[in-house]
Design an enzyme around this catalytic site. Structure first.
Site: not given
Ligand code: TYM
Length: 331
Positions: A111, A194, A197
């Site tokens: 980032k 990957k 969004k």
């Molecule tokens: P985020 O919002 O980017 O994504 C949400 C969840 O989707 C999974 N994910 C994917 N898995 C496989 N292939 C992909 N291309 C892919 N894109 C997204 C992510 O691994 C995630 O599980 N930091 C986290 C949000 C968060 C969180 C937490 C998660 C905040 N606090 C506490 C678990 C526990 C995030 O940015 O996910």
């Protein structure tokens, strides 16, 4: 019973990466564990400090959670910002988190590179906020995709450090969870590793996409001129299409196109047509439910209020204990 926590940032509708990486497991786990699933709206401010449509994005993710089959009577489904206890635990964890370890975190480095004009403190302390989300309910299992592995490792570090510093055995060590399988990483349609969004137009298929949008994106997906040697290794972009096919298509369909690839007879136009058809069929049930749920504001309000109340019970207890452990006393 296991305690499960996971969250998703409200950056728009959910895509197939979110679904296969995380959401699918939420849906399965709700039947067996004590589950807390939330919308990480505090987290979204680290990249979008003045979000254009925060409420709209939160609503889209809430609707997607429900459309994917989460039962708000079974799980605790809430907004992170409805649980200010999260912010208090985040503050305590930040006192015991060090600059060096936060700077070494891969997502921070990424980032800092992609948004050099806004390397804010929230971005640096993203892992402590995420740890706070998880240990606030003293969870031990966290269903996430592969990209979150390092954050989970840091969560364990912060939880252990708290226990050690205050000489208690209070927080469990949470682990990233995928039913004993490798964590999942769903690739993008643009040849990138990957689906995401923020990866650019055409990379992701959203659960709410119309059939026309899906067709357009899949047909535009990156390919090449095809294999010239039998059984050759697939280039990344082609491997990605097969990986996507494995998640939405029947096993025989995948085997059929593997065979065509291995015998150099594959026509990518045919593969894309099939993939389009299978993706449309896969997302169909979501699309219908998304439309219905989006129109039902009253139901959404009820779900969110119920979630906030349930989540508060568990969070308030943890914060009482943590204050006591650290040594805050009432006069
Ligand atoms: P985020 O919002 O980017 O994504 C949400 C969840 O989707 C999974 N994910 C994917 N898995 C496989 N292939 C992909 N291309 C892919 N894109 C997204 C992510 O691994 C995630 O599980 N930091 C986290 C949000 C968060 C969180 C937490 C998660 C905040 N606090 C506490 C678990 C526990 C995030 O940015 O996910």
């Amino acid at each position: 019973m296991e305690v499960v926590v996971s969250g998703i940032r409200p950056t728009g509708s959910l895509h197939l990466g979110n679904y296969f990486g995380a959401m699918r497991n939420f849906v399965k786990m709700q039947h067996q564990d004590n589950c807390y699933f939330f919308i990480a709206d505090y987290h979204s401010l680290t990249t979008h400090p003045t979000p254009g449509d925060l409420h709209g994005n939160v609503k889209r993710v809430l609707v997607d959670y429900l459309a994917a089959g989460l039962d708000p009577e079974k799980v605790t489904l809430y907004l992170q910002s409805d649980l200010p206890e999260t912010a208090e635990l985040y503050l305590f964890l930040n006192m015991n988190a060090y600059l060096g370890e936060l700077e070494r975190c891969t997502s921070f480095k990424d980032k800092a590179r992609t948004q050099p004009e806004n390397v804010n403190a929230g971005l640096l302390t993203y892992p402590t906020l995420m740890a706070a989300d998880i240990i606030l309910h003293r969870a031990n299992k966290v269903p996430v995709g592969k990209d979150q592995e390092q954050h989970l490792e840091m969560t364990r570090t912060f939880a252990n450090r708290f226990n050690r510093m205050y000489k208690v055995d209070y927080f469990p060590e949470p682990v990233a969870y995928n039913f004993g399988e490798e964590l999942v990483k769903i690739p993008g349609l643009d040849g990138s590793m990957k689906m995401g969004k923020s990866e650019g137009e055409g990379n992701a298929i959203f659960l709410s996409d119309t059939p026309e949008a899906i067709k357009k994106k899949v047909m535009k997906a990156v390919t090449d001129s095809g294999p010239t040697e039998p059984n050759s290794t697939k280039p990344q972009a082609i491997e990605n299409l097969f990986t996507l096919m494995k998640v939405v298509s029947a096993t025989e369909t995948v085997a059929h196109f593997e065979e065509l690839y291995n015998t150099c007879q594959i026509r990518y136009g045919d593969l894309k047509k099939q993939l389009t058809q299978d993706m449309i069929a896969f997302t169909e049930p979501f699309r219908e439910k998304i439309a219905d749920l989006s129109a039902n504001e009253e139901y959404l309000r009820k779900v969110v209020n119920m979630g906030a109340e349930k989540a508060h019970e568990s969070a308030a207890k943890t914060i009482r204990d943590v204050r006591d452990i650290i040594g805050f006393r009432k006069f």
